[in-house]
Design an enzyme around this catalytic site. Structure first.
Site, short mmCIF file in Angstrom:
data_model
loop_
_atom_site.label_atom_id
_atom_site.label_comp_id
_atom_site.label_asym_id
_atom_site.label_seq_id
_atom_site.Cartn_x
_atom_site.Cartn_y
_atom_site.Cartn_z
CG ASP A 126 -1.80 1.17 1.24
OD1 ASP A 126 -2.53 1.43 0.19
OD2 ASP A 126 -2.09 1.76 2.22
CB ILE A 127 3.40 2.37 -2.18
CG1 ILE A 127 4.35 1.60 -1.08
CG2 ILE A 127 4.26 3.53 -2.33
CD1 ILE A 127 5.68 0.99 -1.92
CD GLU A 128 -3.12 4.75 -0.43
OE1 GLU A 128 -3.73 6.09 -0.30
OE2 GLU A 128 -3.71 3.86 0.27
CD GLN A 129 5.73 6.85 -0.59
OE1 GLN A 129 6.91 7.25 -0.97
NE2 GLN A 129 5.76 5.85 0.01
#
Length: 360
Positions: free
Chosen positions: A120-123
């Site tokens: 879960d990487i939302e950068q």
């Protein structure tokens, strides 16, 4: 802890033996069987998981504190439990850092008897940047490591409702999808970048939501890898002004280049929403253009608020799309949002929300 034993052509990771926390030792064995239809549940902690509809759940992503009891129970129901994976992309541009992060996560999954990882990487990422390539490599290398070290494990990756650089997340969606087992499409927070009139809107309007899936499928991403994510929460907006048409003007809160965003609102659980709607000024209203429910209420401070959310009526057509488009499954953020009390009304509301995952 882990040690690396290096041979000419390989690296073998060895974990210290962990003590099985389950009463039945077989419940510490990893789940290897894939289901034809995924119901992917995010859990943020506490014990509400005891009331989930486990006849449906296939994978649970543990985003709260580690709960050994939950792992044992999920395994008893044949459901996977996966880790949360998040890391600064600037950190994993370096190959050694990336490898170390992956080793740490694989070892954690082994020692906690878990069945994979949800990345879960939302950068924000610029296309073609070092971070862009590092993220693609991270997903590929993580999947390879988990599959090698934990046979039958599952690696999923969370993506925005559309692949069109939403929130400046310009990822290599095709190669990421090819590398991992599942793409969990977060079909919510779709007002994170409001370019037009700064008013309250649906969290996941139907036409916009389905357009996002059409865009993913146009990239030739295998639909059997795509899981539709739904919101079991809504947004509570304070209205600066309510127009004659009922539009709620909201504070301008910029986000990643957009002048307005849903950050002007406050996220509220379905449990809270169901209690608030009955005491609201308007009662439940329905917006035909967005195919979503909403209501207005008066806050104790005297301000008018407008709340947008999803319920079985708005969820059902999305669930039907999952079947007609041949997607891998459906899920939600997050399983804890419903009212799992023993009240008759709450039980019915909760049952209807779970059932809506399979359409109407």
């Amino acid at each position: 802890m882990f040690w690396a034993l290096v041979c000419v052509s390989c690296t073998v990771w060895v974990s210290r033996a962990a003590v099985c926390p389950c009463e039945r030792p077989e419940l510490c064995q990893h789940i290897r069987t894939d289901r034809d239809f995924e119901v992917f549940v995010f859990d943020v902690g506490g014990k509400t998981w005891k009331s989930y509809n486990w006849s449906m759940v296939t994978t649970l992503a543990m985003f709260g504190k580690y709960d050994a009891e939950l792992v044992c129970y999920a395994h008893s129901k044949g459901a996977r439990v996966v880790l949360k994976g998040d890391v600064r992309l600037s950190f994993i541009v370096d190959q050694e850092n990336r490898t170390a992060w992956i080793k740490e996560k694989v070892n954690l999954a082994k020692t906690q008897f878990m069945d994979g990882i949800n990345i879960d990487i939302e950068q924000a990422v610029a296309e073609g940047s070092p971070e862009y390539h590092a993220l693609t490599a991270l997903v590929k290398e993580t999947t390879e490591a988990f599959h090698r070290e934990i046979p039958g494990s599952q690696v999923s990756f969370d993506v925005a409702w559309s692949p069109n650089c939403i929130d400046k997340r310009c990822y290599d969606y095709v190669n990421i999808a090819n590398s991992c087992d599942l793409l969990f499409v977060m079909s919510y927070d779709e007002q994170s970048q409001i370019q037009g009139e700064c008013i309250a809107r649906a969290n996941a309007p139907l036409a916009q939501t389905l357009k996002g899936y059409d865009q993913y499928l146009k990239l030739k991403i295998d639909p059997s890898k795509i899981v539709m994510g739904l919101p079991w929460y809504g947004y509570d907006y304070q209205c600066l002004h309510v127009s004659q048409e009922g539009n709620c003007s909201i504070e301008k809160v910029p986000f990643r280049g957009a002048p307005c965003s849903d950050a002007a609102g406050t996220q509220k659980t379905y449990k809270w929403i169901m209690k608030q709607v009955d005491a609201s000024l308007s009662g439940r209203l329905w917006d035909d253009s967005q195919q979503a429910p909403y209501f207005n209420y008066k806050h104790p401070n005297g301000q008018i608020h407008q709340v947008w959310y999803d319920d079985p009526q708005s969820i059902c057509p999305k669930a039907e799309y999952v079947k007609t488009a041949g997607l891998r499954g459906i899920g939600m953020w997050n399983g804890n949002c419903l009212d799992y009390s023993d009240e008759a009304v709450a039980r019915q509301q909760t049952r209807l929300m779970w059932n809506a995952l399979f359409g109407c």
